[in-house]
Write a protein that holds these residues in place. Sequence first.
Motif, PDB file in Angstrom:
ATOM      1  N   GLY A   1      61.706  14.515   5.119  1.00 13.66           N
ATOM      2  CA  GLY A   1      61.944  14.814   6.461  1.00 13.66           C
ATOM      3  C   GLY A   1      60.733  14.731   7.382  1.00 13.66           C
ATOM      4  N   GLY A   2      59.893  13.953   6.944  1.00 11.83           N
ATOM      5  CA  GLY A   2      58.622  13.905   7.769  1.00 11.83           C
ATOM      6  C   GLY A   2      58.990  12.746   9.108  1.00 11.83           C
ATOM      7  N   GLY A   3      57.873  12.903  10.242  1.00  8.80           N
ATOM      8  CA  GLY A   3      57.903  11.848  11.044  1.00  8.80           C
ATOM      9  C   GLY A   3      59.031  11.863  11.949  1.00  8.80           C
ATOM     10  N   SER A   4      59.370  10.912  12.639  1.00  7.39           N
ATOM     11  CA  SER A   4      60.548  10.861  13.871  1.00  7.39           C
ATOM     12  C   SER A   4      61.522  10.500  12.696  1.00  7.39           C
ATOM     13  CB  SER A   4      60.371   9.628  14.850  1.00  7.39           C
ATOM     14  OG  SER A   4      60.180   8.483  14.344  1.00  7.39           O
ATOM     15  N   ALA A   5      62.923  10.649  13.355  1.00  3.28           N
ATOM     16  CA  ALA A   5      64.179  10.591  12.749  1.00  3.28           C
ATOM     17  C   ALA A   5      64.315   8.938  12.344  1.00  3.28           C
ATOM     18  CB  ALA A   5      65.345  10.996  13.671  1.00  3.28           C
ATOM     19  N   GLY A   6      63.824   8.046  13.126  1.00  5.46           N
ATOM     20  CA  GLY A   6      64.318   6.613  12.712  1.00  5.46           C
ATOM     21  C   GLY A   6      63.113   5.921  11.960  1.00  5.46           C
ATOM     22  N   ALA A   7      61.942   6.474  11.694  1.00 11.14           N
ATOM     23  CA  ALA A   7      60.972   6.006  11.111  1.00 11.14           C
ATOM     24  C   ALA A   7      61.038   5.544   9.587  1.00 11.14           C
ATOM     25  CB  ALA A   7      59.612   6.810  11.018  1.00 11.14           C
ATOM     26  N   PRO A   8      61.690   6.483   8.856  1.00 13.39           N
ATOM     27  CA  PRO A   8      62.054   6.094   7.551  1.00 13.39           C
ATOM     28  C   PRO A   8      63.014   5.074   7.369  1.00 13.39           C
ATOM     29  CG  PRO A   8      62.074   8.426   7.573  1.00 13.39           C
ATOM     30  CD  PRO A   8      62.105   8.022   8.943  1.00 13.39           C
ATOM     31  N   ALA A   9      64.075   5.004   8.190  1.00 15.79           N
ATOM     32  CA  ALA A   9      65.076   3.967   8.302  1.00 15.79           C
ATOM     33  C   ALA A   9      64.520   2.662   8.690  1.00 15.79           C
ATOM     34  CB  ALA A   9      66.158   4.318   8.863  1.00 15.79           C
ATOM     35  N   ALA A  10      63.614   2.823   9.681  1.00 17.81           N
ATOM     36  CA  ALA A  10      63.037   1.382   9.831  1.00 17.81           C
ATOM     37  C   ALA A  10      61.876   0.798   8.665  1.00 17.81           C
ATOM     38  CB  ALA A  10      62.376   1.414  11.432  1.00 17.81           C
ATOM     39  N   LEU A  11      61.156   1.747   8.291  1.00 12.73           N
ATOM     40  CA  LEU A  11      60.562   1.345   6.925  1.00 12.73           C
ATOM     41  C   LEU A  11      61.160   0.753   5.992  1.00 12.73           C
ATOM     42  CD1 LEU A  11      57.856   4.195   7.221  1.00 12.73           C
ATOM     43  CD2 LEU A  11      57.377   1.595   7.683  1.00 12.73           C
ATOM     44  N   VAL A  12      62.194   1.441   5.567  1.00 16.47           N
ATOM     45  CA  VAL A  12      62.869   0.722   4.393  1.00 16.47           C
ATOM     46  C   VAL A  12      63.642  -0.316   4.787  1.00 16.47           C
ATOM     47  CG1 VAL A  12      64.975   1.341   2.990  1.00 16.47           C
ATOM     48  CG2 VAL A  12      63.453   3.242   3.500  1.00 16.47           C
ATOM     49  N   SER A  13      64.202  -0.701   6.005  1.00 15.00           N
ATOM     50  CA  SER A  13      64.705  -1.961   6.459  1.00 15.00           C
ATOM     51  C   SER A  13      63.610  -3.021   6.610  1.00 15.00           C
ATOM     52  CB  SER A  13      65.398  -1.580   7.734  1.00 15.00           C
ATOM     53  OG  SER A  13      66.432  -0.799   7.933  1.00 15.00           O
ATOM     54  N   ALA A  14      62.527  -2.823   7.055  1.00 17.72           N
ATOM     55  CA  ALA A  14      61.487  -3.624   6.844  1.00 17.72           C
ATOM     56  C   ALA A  14      61.047  -3.929   5.646  1.00 17.72           C
ATOM     57  CB  ALA A  14      60.225  -3.302   7.883  1.00 17.72           C
ATOM     58  N   ALA A  15      60.725  -2.990   4.732  1.00 19.00           N
ATOM     59  CA  ALA A  15      60.357  -3.176   3.512  1.00 19.00           C
ATOM     60  C   ALA A  15      61.238  -4.061   2.702  1.00 19.00           C
ATOM     61  CB  ALA A  15      60.179  -1.946   2.630  1.00 19.00           C
ATOM     62  N   LEU A  16      62.624  -3.802   2.588  1.00 20.17           N
ATOM     63  CA  LEU A  16      63.489  -4.275   1.946  1.00 20.17           C
ATOM     64  C   LEU A  16      63.784  -5.840   2.400  1.00 20.17           C
ATOM     65  CD1 LEU A  16      66.744  -1.795   1.663  1.00 20.17           C
ATOM     66  CD2 LEU A  16      65.387  -2.739  -0.225  1.00 20.17           C
ATOM     67  N   LEU A  17      63.545  -6.191   3.592  1.00 22.63           N
ATOM     68  CA  LEU A  17      63.588  -7.462   4.071  1.00 22.63           C
ATOM     69  C   LEU A  17      62.339  -8.406   3.731  1.00 22.63           C
ATOM     70  CD1 LEU A  17      65.230  -7.175   7.571  1.00 22.63           C
ATOM     71  CD2 LEU A  17      66.240  -8.327   5.591  1.00 22.63           C
TER      72      LEU A  17
END
Length: 111
Positions: free
Chosen positions: A21-37
């Motif tokens: 639950g660290g960081g901003s609310a959208g940071a993990p989702a954006a990182l996972v999306s970028a990493a998967l792509l």
Amino acid sequence: MNTHRWIALLLGTALVTAGCGGGSAGAPAALVSAALLQALFAWNEFAFALVFVSDDSLKTLPVGLMAMQSRLLTDWPVMMAGLTMAALPTIVLFLIGQRQFLRGLTEGVGK
């Protein structure tokens, strides 16, 4: 650091951050999306491996599967097994991070 280790590091960091639950609310989702792509693009890098890599042990799986074909004969059961094996890592990565992936893609859509 090679590409696959970098992608694993990004994906692992994104999943740990999402779990803590660290960081901003959208940071993990954006990182996972970028990493998967990025993992998908690196895994399926066909043109680079075909043109620039001369050592057979360094070529990607899609290029190796292409080398198994011939003009007159293709062993289709072996080809389908290889294609299934080539798709499995991408599918597993997507299943692990699918919530964050979809959240990252739809986060900035609208209000």
